[in-house]
Design a protein around this motif. Sequence first.
Motif, short mmCIF file in Angstrom:
data_model
loop_
_atom_site.label_atom_id
_atom_site.label_comp_id
_atom_site.label_asym_id
_atom_site.label_seq_id
_atom_site.Cartn_x
_atom_site.Cartn_y
_atom_site.Cartn_z
N PRO A 132 0.80 -1.23 0.00
CA PRO A 132 0.00 0.00 0.00
C PRO A 132 0.83 1.28 0.00
N GLN A 133 1.92 1.29 0.73
CA GLN A 133 2.74 2.49 0.81
C GLN A 133 3.23 2.94 -0.57
N GLU A 134 3.44 2.00 -1.47
CA GLU A 134 3.97 2.33 -2.80
C GLU A 134 2.91 2.73 -3.81
N CYS A 135 1.63 2.49 -3.48
CA CYS A 135 0.57 2.78 -4.45
C CYS A 135 0.00 4.18 -4.28
N VAL A 136 0.33 4.85 -3.19
CA VAL A 136 -0.30 6.14 -2.88
C VAL A 136 -0.01 7.17 -3.97
N GLY A 137 -1.07 7.81 -4.44
CA GLY A 137 -0.93 8.83 -5.47
C GLY A 137 -0.92 8.31 -6.88
N ASP A 138 -1.04 6.99 -7.04
CA ASP A 138 -0.99 6.40 -8.37
C ASP A 138 -2.40 6.08 -8.86
N PHE A 139 -2.57 6.07 -10.18
CA PHE A 139 -3.87 5.77 -10.77
C PHE A 139 -4.12 4.27 -10.91
N ALA A 140 -3.07 3.46 -10.91
CA ALA A 140 -3.19 2.05 -11.28
C ALA A 140 -3.75 1.19 -10.15
N THR A 141 -4.30 0.05 -10.56
CA THR A 141 -4.58 -1.06 -9.65
C THR A 141 -3.45 -2.06 -9.84
N PHE A 142 -2.65 -2.26 -8.80
CA PHE A 142 -1.44 -3.09 -8.90
C PHE A 142 -1.77 -4.54 -8.56
N ILE A 143 -1.17 -5.46 -9.30
CA ILE A 143 -1.41 -6.88 -9.08
C ILE A 143 -0.07 -7.59 -8.93
#
Length: 340
Positions: A282-293
């Motif tokens: 979660p810490q790395e997804c903040v501010g990003d548009f993508a859904t990471f898998i």
Amino acid sequence: MGFRVAVVGATGNVGREMLNILNEREFPATEIIAIASRKSMGQKVDYGNKELTIQALDTFDFTGVDIALFAAGSGVSKEYGPKAADAGAMVIDNSSFYRMDPDVPLVVPEVNPHHLLKIKKNIIANPNCSTAQMLVALKPLHDAAVIKRVVVSTYQSVSGAGNAAMDELFSQTRAIFVNDPIKPENFTKQIAFNVIPHIDVFMDDGYTKEEWKMVAETHKMLDPDIKLTATCVRVPVFVGHAESINIEFKKEITEKQARALLREAPGCLVIDKREDGGYITPQECVGDFATFISRIREDKTVKNGLNIWVVSDNLRKGAALNAIQIAESLLNQGILKAAA
């Protein structure tokens, strides 16, 4: 040509994120109007390099507004959503109030944009944050191999419960380090250095309403035949929801095929290396548009089974971004047109 866009709840987490995303994505707006409760009237909020002055919702006239983005809770949506719609605005509501209304489309643009062709009330519902990111990942897999059953466990950040919940995580964390007493206020138990298997109210069958939402919204948006069970957990993370998803398919699908499908799917970004740190948190997804898998692998306990790990910024794809993508889809499909 452009649109008059109103953001209702502009002082909250999601409302502020809506303003950020409208600016970042250069949404074709001739005017952005920031609206909140009367107690916030006159305050300033940022929109790019500009400041907008908050207008009071109870006296605001929605006449001439093309798109009204609601991010202020079910009570506000119930009272003011129809008023905005009747005045001619297309309402995109982030609350839970309209999600199960059969006459209101519930939409994730990567999943069911065709449902926007069924608008009856000038109101469109944004799904629950945990459902939205899950379905972005499930849609391409369902199209390829038909999902039979899903078991999902969520790890949801405190921002999903609002500003006060974020403040509580901060204050409790500080209290632990300075040995101050801890008194839960927004959560049923201590959230700092803990996890709480309880989001929303309990229902008669033992599930919480958050867990029920994931089932009901999946059925409405993707496929009513999918069997789904959820356990929703609040974790001591400020922003970013994570989900562990176990999927059973009707047709054969390998992890290699799934990985290839997800790499090409809209809204998805696969980060999946079988090495230390080869996954997204979660810490790395903040501010990003993508859904990471990440963590794509076969479940060898069932026929045609896969496990995946899905992470997304809940204030973005789970709320503000999805709402603005709905508005963009209305434009792209020619459903909503700017005045000449």
